[in-house]
Each structure stands twice: as structure tokens, then as C-alpha cells.
Enzyme design. Structure first.
Site, PDB file in Angstrom:
ATOM      1  CB  ALA A   1      -0.916  -0.002   1.218  1.00 53.56           C
TER       2      ALA A   1
ATOM      3  N   GLY B   1       0.225  -5.258   1.176  1.00 53.08           N
ATOM      4  CA  GLY B   1      -0.879  -5.345   0.231  1.00 53.08           C
ATOM      5  C   GLY B   1      -0.482  -6.008  -1.065  1.00 53.08           C
TER       6      GLY B   1
ATOM      7  CD  GLU C   1      -3.415  -7.794   2.843  1.00 49.70           C
ATOM      8  OE1 GLU C   1      -4.244  -8.123   3.707  1.00 49.70           O
ATOM      9  OE2 GLU C   1      -3.077  -6.606   2.640  1.00 49.70           O
TER      10      GLU C   1
ATOM     11  CD  GLU D   1       0.399  -5.662   6.016  1.00 54.92           C
ATOM     12  OE1 GLU D   1      -0.075  -5.685   4.875  1.00 54.92           O
ATOM     13  OE2 GLU D   1       1.106  -6.590   6.485  1.00 54.92           O
TER      14      GLU D   1
END
Length: 719
Positions: A63, A104, A107, A127
Site C-alpha cells: 500500500a 498489500g 495480499e 503491517e
């Protein structure tokens, strides 16, 4: 189609290439581009399978951290819903993972049905380092892929795994022979899937993520690890998300994960850790020095002194593949130093951190010598001798004679005047201070002390080489103690004084560790050595000569030979690593209080907190005002990485902003009045603190004063 995506049709395949330099961050614009491309491929009857890849090799580092805590974080299309839709596509989707899939980015890969990586691929969910948990399916899809125990360890550690480990765990289905062949291998994999009519998503490897584990596994895991987590929120939220993965269907688990993520994102701890993340990147920026500056070549390093500090410093360079000459005055000391380095490497070998081959390679990079002439070809020389000005100046006079023109001459000092050291050589522009923290081969922080004459390219080169050896370099100006130890002085002073006034060392330490500091003042002094602290204080006696009570307790313990852990007695008594309170120390404090006419009384926890922390913060603000520290965030990095201040509080300056600058100023003013002559002497608010409060500012930043500050020349030089 967005210019962030390269979309190509290739004989039944949709090749979707992420192309947002430098790391394919998944911000709102990239999410929208990915969503549009995947919908296009899903709806196109010519497309039988999809390959998602990084157009320039790298897949995605996750992210855009700048979005966290803002409306953009969940602006449509948000990442969780984008990945839910990706996972619903009725065609096989292959993630071709080049170099990195982090946060991310991983993910995103987990939402694809199939994954292939290159040999150098690294994957991870980091994270936790930002006070967050994976919020786009990571806590739900990963345990269904590799089981809850492996997923839990990976998420809570935040560590990256290599391609082979990922293949063994089941995260990767295949590994391409090389990075150059990754896309072609991914295409071949997709054609295989088409040929065998493979489902869009294979059956879950772990439909019951906790299968094979005891029913109370998560409860036991929490009980075992919570003491280490202290007050950190994110690990507890990760565990709650894992419980959801074990108990709920995927759709409900994803909803639970999102709620937990939003709670973490809104927390003060995550805000503080995001502050630290950006502070580390800002610390690399040197005002007034551009990235185009020509750096000096560092191909060989020399270390003067093979003791604990010198040996640790040498290991940093050997670890980075840089040859190191290690100089000592006597052969016995040199042999002892090299033997200790080998023992350190052997310990790493036993822990599996090094291979025997790597250990041998590093030892071969170390060259011991007793002759200064062997340093003639060194590009960087670091003096790591006894912390005494005359000795260091003597070493530098010798270096000035033997070192080649352009060699950088660095002093590893924790408190001494780098300008006074530079004054004894003919090339002060080549002199810089490097304050390594002990153990030097482990501690990440490096204070880089810029002298009055230090050349810009010397500073830039030093910052670059520090990062090359895995350090976090923070620039400081010249003053006693630089950033860290100068702030330690008032912090430790208040702790000593509180014990004279009636607190116990254990009581003071408990307040500080209750705030999640790694250790309190007195346990830290015992670990570092009361004798070491005494010698540092002695070199700055002028600052405290007008106050007889100033750290008098520490002075008395030094005189008694109570040096801390290494002598078995300091502020505490020690048996091995266990410590206990010592009535003799309290009796000594009571006697000294009587001699110094210090009134003893009951001391509350709030007073301990405020007096220690407010004076620490006040000194940091003064350092910023003087220009010793370039940024408030630099001060935070020093205290987090060098002194154990909890990162999830953001460092002392960020913590001060959370408490409120007006509250800190009011507290200092209160103790200035309440503590009589002692308060008048020491509780003096930093002028910058007063200006910030008067201006209604909530953040610590420089504000102009009516008169010039003590280090205006330093400020002018770095602008």
C-alpha cells in the site's frame, strides 16, 4: 486504460503489467487501474486466463503508506473489495511475483488463484511494524493457504521469506528458473491450467486453518506472548483476526478483519509508528546537499582499537564485504580482539544466522596490524580508543601523518568535542564524528556528528556508507553528548534526584518500563556501567559544578566500586541477570539527602513520569532550537534506536505532541516553583517550547527567536 497498467492480449492470455515506479504502490489510482483491467479481462471471451505481473520486474511493495489514516485509505475502489472481486473472477489468475510482494502486494497475490515467483523473490506481511494488521485478506487467506500457526508467525514477525521458503510453505506454487524467465514461465503455467481445465481457484489447502492444533492453541499463544507485547495493540488485533479465520466463513472473516484493521489504523500507536517510518526516510535527507553530490570511494576501512567497540565496528564493514584493517598497540590486545570477533561469528553460526562459508569470508576480510603504516591506503579510518580527549587527539595527529589525502578520519566518541579533535590535524574538512552504540555490530543507530569544518562530501559519503553497513544514520551537530547522551543527562539527573527525595530506583524504573521503555534509568545505567557514566559526567563537570546533589548517588556508588551488572552490584544487586533492590542503596540515598538538606517524602508515579520525561523532552526541544538536531523526528529516531524509547509512542518528541506542549510547559513551570532552589536551577523551559505554546502550535518545529540562537552558523551551513 490507465497509464499505470500495461494490458496486452497474448493468445488467450490477458497480461496485466503493473507499472507505477518505483514499487507499484497500491494507492487509489493503482487500485482503480487494476480493478478496471481485471474486469476487462474477466468480460472478454477471448481471455481464458490472466497473468498479473510487474511491468518492470518488481511485483508490488504494498500500500501507499501516505494514505493510511486519511480518507484515501478506503477511497473506492478500496483494496479489500478490489481483491474480493479479483478472487471471484471465473478464470484462472496467475500472479507472477518478481522481486517483492510485501503487505498489500502479497495480499494481491493471495487473491489470485495461482502464484509463481523468481528465485530472488521475497514475500512478507510487515503491517505489524506500522501498528497495523493485514487489512485486505491477509489474515484470512494466508491461514487457509499455509495453516494458522505458520500464518500467525509470519504476520506477527513481519519478516520476509525467500522464494524457497514460500514454496515449502505453499505460498508459491512454482519458482521460475530466473528473473528473466519469470513472465514466460507464468504464461506457460497459465496455459497448463487452461489445458487441464483447472478451476479459477484451487481447493483450499487448509479449509480448517487450525487443523491439527490443540483447541486452546490461540489462548495459549496469547498467554505466552502478551508479556512481550506489553501495551502494543496490533499483535492482539492480529490474534483476533486469526480467531476469526478459524471460526468464521471467509466472507465474515474478511468483514471482521476490516473492522479490526480500521481500529488499528485509527490508533495512536499506528499513527506513532507511521511517524517513525517517515522519519527514517527523512533522516537521509541532508539540507543543502543534493543527491548529485559526488561521494568519496570507500573500498577499505581501518579501525583504531580492537576492543569491544572497535571489534564490533569492524564486523559491520566485514559483514558488508568491505576489507577492514584493525590496529592495536600490542599484539596480545589485537589477538584478543580478533578472537572475540570470531566468537561473535561462531555464535551467529550456531543460531543459523550465518553459514560456515560466510563466516570464513568475513574473517578473511579482517586484517590485524600493529603498524600505522598499514593504514596508508584506507579510505575511511575510525578511531575507537578510550573516551579521553588527549588520547583521541594523539591518535588523530598520527593519522594525519600516515593517511592518504582524501581519507575520511572519523572519531567514535559518545560525548567529546569533534571540533577539538579536528583542530589537531591539517585537514579538518575530512574529520567527522561517528557515535556507534554498543554492541556496535548489533545496534542500528549511528549518530553522525558534523563538525564545523566537515566537508559536504564527507558528510554525504558517511551517511551513504552507514546505510550500506545496515545502520540508521542521524546527523547531529557538535555539543557535549550530541543528541542522545545530552538528552540522557537531564533524564538521568531527575531519576537520581527523585531517589534522594524518597523514591526507590525500582519505583522510578517501574514508571518508565510501564510506559514500555525497554528499561528504566537505573537498570540502564547498571547495564552500561556506572563507571562509564561517571567518566562521561566527569568530562562535563562544569555543567553541574553549582549543584552538589547532581547525580551524587551515582558518584558515591562509583567510589564504592559498585559499577553495575559487571560487578554484581550497582543501583541493584545481581545474581546472573536477575536483579533485586538493595537496602544499602536506599540507606545511602537517605544519608546523602540528610547531608544535602534534601527533604524526603512519598513520591507518586505521575511526578516520576513528568519530571523524567518532561526534562528529557525539554532538552530535545532545546537541541532543535540550537540546530544540533536538524529535525524533531531525528531526535525520535535516536531515542527509539539508541535508548529503547518505545517506537509505538513515536519517540519523545512525538510523545510530547501527544501529551500536549502546553501541558509539558505547565508541568515544567510547576516544578520550577514547587522544588525550590533545585527547581529554579534546573526546571527552565526551553525558549522554543515557550514560543511554540505562545503561538498555539501543537507540533514541535523550529520557530524564529528574536535573537540569534547558539548555533546559528550551523543552521546557516545546513540550509
Amino acid at each position: 486504460m490507465s497509464d499505470l497498467i500495461h494490458y496486452r492480449l497474448d493468445d488467450g492470455l490477458a497480461l496485466i503489467g503493473l507499472d507505477r515506479a518505483p514499487v507499484n504502490a497500491l494507492d487509489q489510482s493503482m487500485r482503480a487501474a487494476i480493478s478496471e483491467a481485471c474486469e476487462r479481462a474477466a468480460c472478454d471471451p477471448r481471455v481464458q486466463a490472466i497473468v498479473l505481473h510487474g511491468e518492470r520486474g518488481l511485483f508490488s511493495a504494498g500500500a501507499d503508506i501516505r494514505e493510511f489514516g486519511t480518507d484515501a485509505s478506503f477511497a473506492e475502489p478500496d483494496l479489500p473489495s478490489t481483491l474480493v472481486r479479483l478472487a471471484e473472477i471465473h478464470k484462472p489468475v496467475v500472479a507472477a511475483i518478481g522481486r517483492l510482494a510485501l503487505g498489500g502486494g502479497l495480499e494481491l497475490a493471495l487473491a489470485c488463484g495461482y502464484r509463481i515467483g523468481e528465485p530472488g523473490t521475497r514475500l512478507g506481511l510487515a503491517e505489524i511494524s506500522l501498528g497495523l494488521l493485514p487489512g485486505a485478506g491477509g489474515t484470512q487467506r494466508l491461514p487457509r493457504l499455509i495453516g494458522v500457526e505458520s500464518a500467525l508467525n509470519m504476520i506477527l514477525s513481519g519478516e520476509q521469506v525467500d522464494a524457497q521458503t514460500a514454496r515449502l510453505l505453499g505460498i508459491l506454487d512454482r519458482i521460475a528458473p530466473s528473473a528473466e524467465q519469470l513472465l514466460e514461465e507464468a504464461k506457460a503455467y497459465a496455459y497448463e491450467l487452461i489445458g487441464c481445465c483447472a478451476p479459477a481457484r484451487p481447493a483450499e489447502a487448509w479449509p480448517e486453518p487450525a487443523e491439527g492444533l490443540p483447541d486452546d492453541f490461540l489462548a495459549h499463544y496469547r498467554a505466552e506472548h502478551e508479556p512481550r507485547w506489553k501495551s502494543r495493540l496490533a499483535p492482539r488485533l492480529v490474534l483476533s483476526a486469526m480467531e476469526a479465520a478459524c471460526l468464521l466463513p471467509l466472507e465474515e472473516g474478511l468483514a471482521r478483519e476490516m473492522a479490526l484493521f480500521k481500529r488499528a489504523e485509527a490508533s495512536r500507536q499506528s499513527k506513532a509508528l507511521r511517524h517513525v517510518f517517515f522519519a527514517e526516510r527523512e533522516a537521509a535527507r541532508i539540507p543543502g546537499i543534493g543527491e548529485d553530490i559526488r561521494l568519496r570511494r570507500i573500498a577499505k576501512v581501518a579501525i583504531i582499537g580492537a576492543g569491544t567497540m572497535g571489534g564490533g565496528i569492524a564486523m559491520n564493514f566485514a559483514n558488508a564485504g568491505i576489507p577492514v584493517a584493525l590496529l592495536e598497540r600490542e599484539g596480545e590486545a589485537l589477538e584478543r580482539g580478533l578472537t572475540q570477533i570470531r566468537k561473535n561469528y561462531e555464535a551467529s553460526l550456531k543460531r543459523g544466522k550465518l553459514t560456515a562459508e560466510q563466516m570464513q569470508q568475513r574473517m578473511e576480510l579482517l586484517f590485524g596490524t600493529l603498524d600505522y603504516a598499514d593504514l596508508a591506503d584506507a579510505d575511511l579510518v575510525i578511531e575507537a580508543v578510550f573516551e579521553k580527549m588527549e588520547i583521541k587527539q594523539q591518535v588523530f595527529r598520527m593519522l594525519d601523518k600516515v593517511c592518504k589525502p582524501g581519507a575520511i578520519l572519523a572519531s567514535n566518541t559518545s560525548s567529546l568535542d569533534v571540533d577539538a579533535i579536528a583542530a589537531v590535524v591539517s585537514r579538518p574538512q575530512d574529520v567527522i564524528g561517528l557515535h556507534f552504540f554498543s554492541p556496535a555490530n548489533v545496534m542500528r543507530l549511528l549518530e553522525v556528528v558534523r563538525g564545523q569544518a566537515t566537508a559536504p562530501d564527507v558528510l554525504a559519503t558517511t551517511m551513504a556508507i552507514a546505510r550500506r553497513i545496515g545502520k540508521l544514520p542521524v546527523i547531529s551537530g557538535v555539543c557535549f553528548g550530541f543528541i542522545g547522551n545530552r538528552m540522557l543527562e537531564p533524564y538521568a539527573r531527575e531519576a537520581h534526584r527523585l531517589v534522594l527525595e524518597g523514591a526507590t530506583p525500582a519505583q522510578v524504573d517501574a514508571v518508565l518500563t510501564g510506559l514500555d521503555l525497554n528499561m528504566g534509568v537505573f537498570s540502564m545505567l547498571d547495564l552500561a556501567g556506572i563507571d562509564v557514566n561517571f567518566l562521561i559526567r566527569s568530562s562535563n563537570r562544569a555543567a553541574s559544578a553549582h549543584d552538589e546533589s547532581y547525580c551524587r548517588l551515582g558518584d558515591e556508588l562509583y567510589a564504592m566500586g559498585r559499577y553495575g551488572q559487571k560487578s554484581g552490584r550497582g543501583f541493584y544487586l545481581y545474581q546472573g541477570r536477575s536483579r533485586q533492590e538493595d537496602d544499602e542503596v536506599m540507606a545511602l540515598a537517605e544519608r546523602l539527602a540528610g547531608e544535602l538538606d534534601v527533604t524526603r517524602r512519598a513520591i507518586g508515579e505521575q511526578e516520576i513520569h513528568d519530571r523524567c520525561l518532561f526534562m528529557l523532552i525539554n532538552e530535545g526541544i532545546q537541541l532543535l532550537d540550537e540546530g544540533i538536531a536538524l529535525r524533531a523526528s531525528d531526535i525520535d529516531l535516536v531515542w527509539i534506536n539508541g535508548y529503547g524509547f518505545p517506537a509505538h509512542l513515536g519517540g519523545p518528541m512525538h510523545y510530547a505532541e501527544h501529551l500536549g506542549l502546553d501541558k509539558i510547559l505547565s508541568g515544567i513551570q510547576h516544578y520550577r516553583r514547587a522544588l525550590g532552589e533545585y527547581g529554579e536551577m534546573w526546571f527552565r523551559p526551553a525558549p522554543l517550547l515557550e514560543r511554540l505554546v505562545a503561538a498555539g502550535r501543537s507540533r514541535i518545529e523550529r520557530l524564529p527567536a528574536q535573537s540569534a540562537g547558539a548555533n546559528l552558523k550551523f543552521l546557516e551551513r545546513v540550509r
